[in-house]
Design a protein around this motif. Structure first.
Motif, PDB file in Angstrom:
ATOM      1  N   SER A  98      -5.723  -5.788  -6.541  1.00 39.15           N
ATOM      2  CA  SER A  98      -5.405  -5.762  -5.119  1.00 39.15           C
ATOM      3  C   SER A  98      -6.146  -6.860  -4.366  1.00 39.15           C
ATOM      4  CB  SER A  98      -5.768  -4.395  -4.520  1.00 39.15           C
ATOM      5  OG  SER A  98      -4.976  -3.376  -5.096  1.00 39.15           O
TER       6      SER A  98
ATOM      7  N   GLU B  13       0.822  -1.208   0.000  1.00 37.57           N
ATOM      8  CA  GLU B  13       0.000   0.000   0.000  1.00 37.57           C
ATOM      9  C   GLU B  13       0.860   1.264   0.000  1.00 37.57           C
ATOM     10  OE1 GLU B  13      -3.199   0.181  -0.533  1.00 37.57           O
ATOM     11  OE2 GLU B  13      -3.181  -2.004  -0.707  1.00 37.57           O
TER      12      GLU B  13
ATOM     13  N   LYS C  17      -4.531  -0.125   3.978  1.00 38.74           N
ATOM     14  CA  LYS C  17      -4.704   1.188   3.366  1.00 38.74           C
ATOM     15  C   LYS C  17      -4.890   2.266   4.437  1.00 38.74           C
ATOM     16  CE  LYS C  17      -6.901  -0.443  -0.920  1.00 38.74           C
ATOM     17  NZ  LYS C  17      -5.888   0.115  -1.844  1.00 38.74           N
TER      18      LYS C  17
END
Length: 254
Positions: free
Chosen positions: A94, A11, A108
């Motif tokens: 992802s 991330e 995230k």
């Protein structure tokens, strides 16, 4: 199962390589520090007009006058940090790499929080020290009562606004829609409701109003609560937005 440190590294790499997203944090610094410097200069040159009649002059809050503009950049950063993958379709990649959706969103959120907090701390400390220098004899020191708490409160507010925006974007899966909701909410709905006597008590528990209590050195007369409650209310909104994003991500295809 993807290891959480690997998710964090991934991330961070994604956020760092999309420079347009990371650079949205620069206006947060420029606007907060620049407008704060302007207001503190005006306050020093026209002190009798700025000083309240029945309460002490809040030199710290005056230095943070630019936060109202800086938070716009924080909102945009939070939205783009989550929404870019949905707009480009990369969210499918992802999710294929990290099928554990809550782990992915947590990664995230941690990366966004770390970067937003770092920028926020640099921003608010710069705004504070520059503002106090410009206030001259009306300034306060970082060691004065409640001042350091207010400075950290300002950084916490900007960080939580960013995370709140990220959570809303995770719920909506669309950065344009998220901005279309968040910008009017913070800069139209909340100020308007705060000015309407019959409903302003509701607006007092919106995240922006609550967060702005966090960097008050003096609790203003007639205000419903102080910095501690403001922190709790703003944190509750932030956690609720992230939890909502997690629920939507678990139950909805990318």
């Amino acid at each position: 199962m993807a290891a959480f440190p690997a998710v964090l590294q991934s991330e961070w790499t994604k956020l760092r390589t999309v420079r347009s997203t990371a650079w949205t944090l620069a206006p947060a610094f420029v606007a907060t520090v620049g407008l704060g410097a302007l207001i503190t200069t005006l306050a020093n040159n026209n002190f009798d007009d700025f000083a309240p009649d029945n309460s002490p002059f809040d030199a710290t809050g005056t230095a943070f006058a630019g936060i109202i503009l800086g938070e716009i950049a924080m909102v945009v950063f939070g939205v783009l940090a989550i929404g870019n993958e949905y707009s480009s379709g990369m969210i499918r990649v992802s999710l294929a790499a990290v099928p554990q959706r809550i782990t992915l969103l947590a990664g995230k959120a941690v990366v966004v929080c770390a970067l937003a907090l770092a920028v926020s701390l640099v921003t608010v400390f710069t705004a504070f020290f520059l503002g106090q220098a410009l206030l001259g004899g009306h300034s306060v020191g970082i060691g004065d009562p409640h001042v350091l708490r207010a400075v950290f409160g300002a950084a916490g507010y900007l960080t939580m606004i960013c995370l709140f925006s990220a959570g809303v974007t995770a719920m909506l899966h669309n950065q344009t829609l998220a901005l279309g909701v968040l910008v009017p909410f913070f800069f139209l709905l909340s100020p308007i409701l705060s000015a309407v006597p019959k409903v302003k008590s509701v607006a007092h528990y919106f995240p922006d109003y609550a967060g702005q209590r966090m960097f008050l050195v003096y609790q203003e007369s007639g205000q419903p609560y102080g910095p501690g409650t403001g922190f709790a209310v703003c944190l509750a909104w932030t956690l609720a937005a992230l939890a909502g994003g997690a629920l939507v991500l678990r139950g909805r295809d990318a």
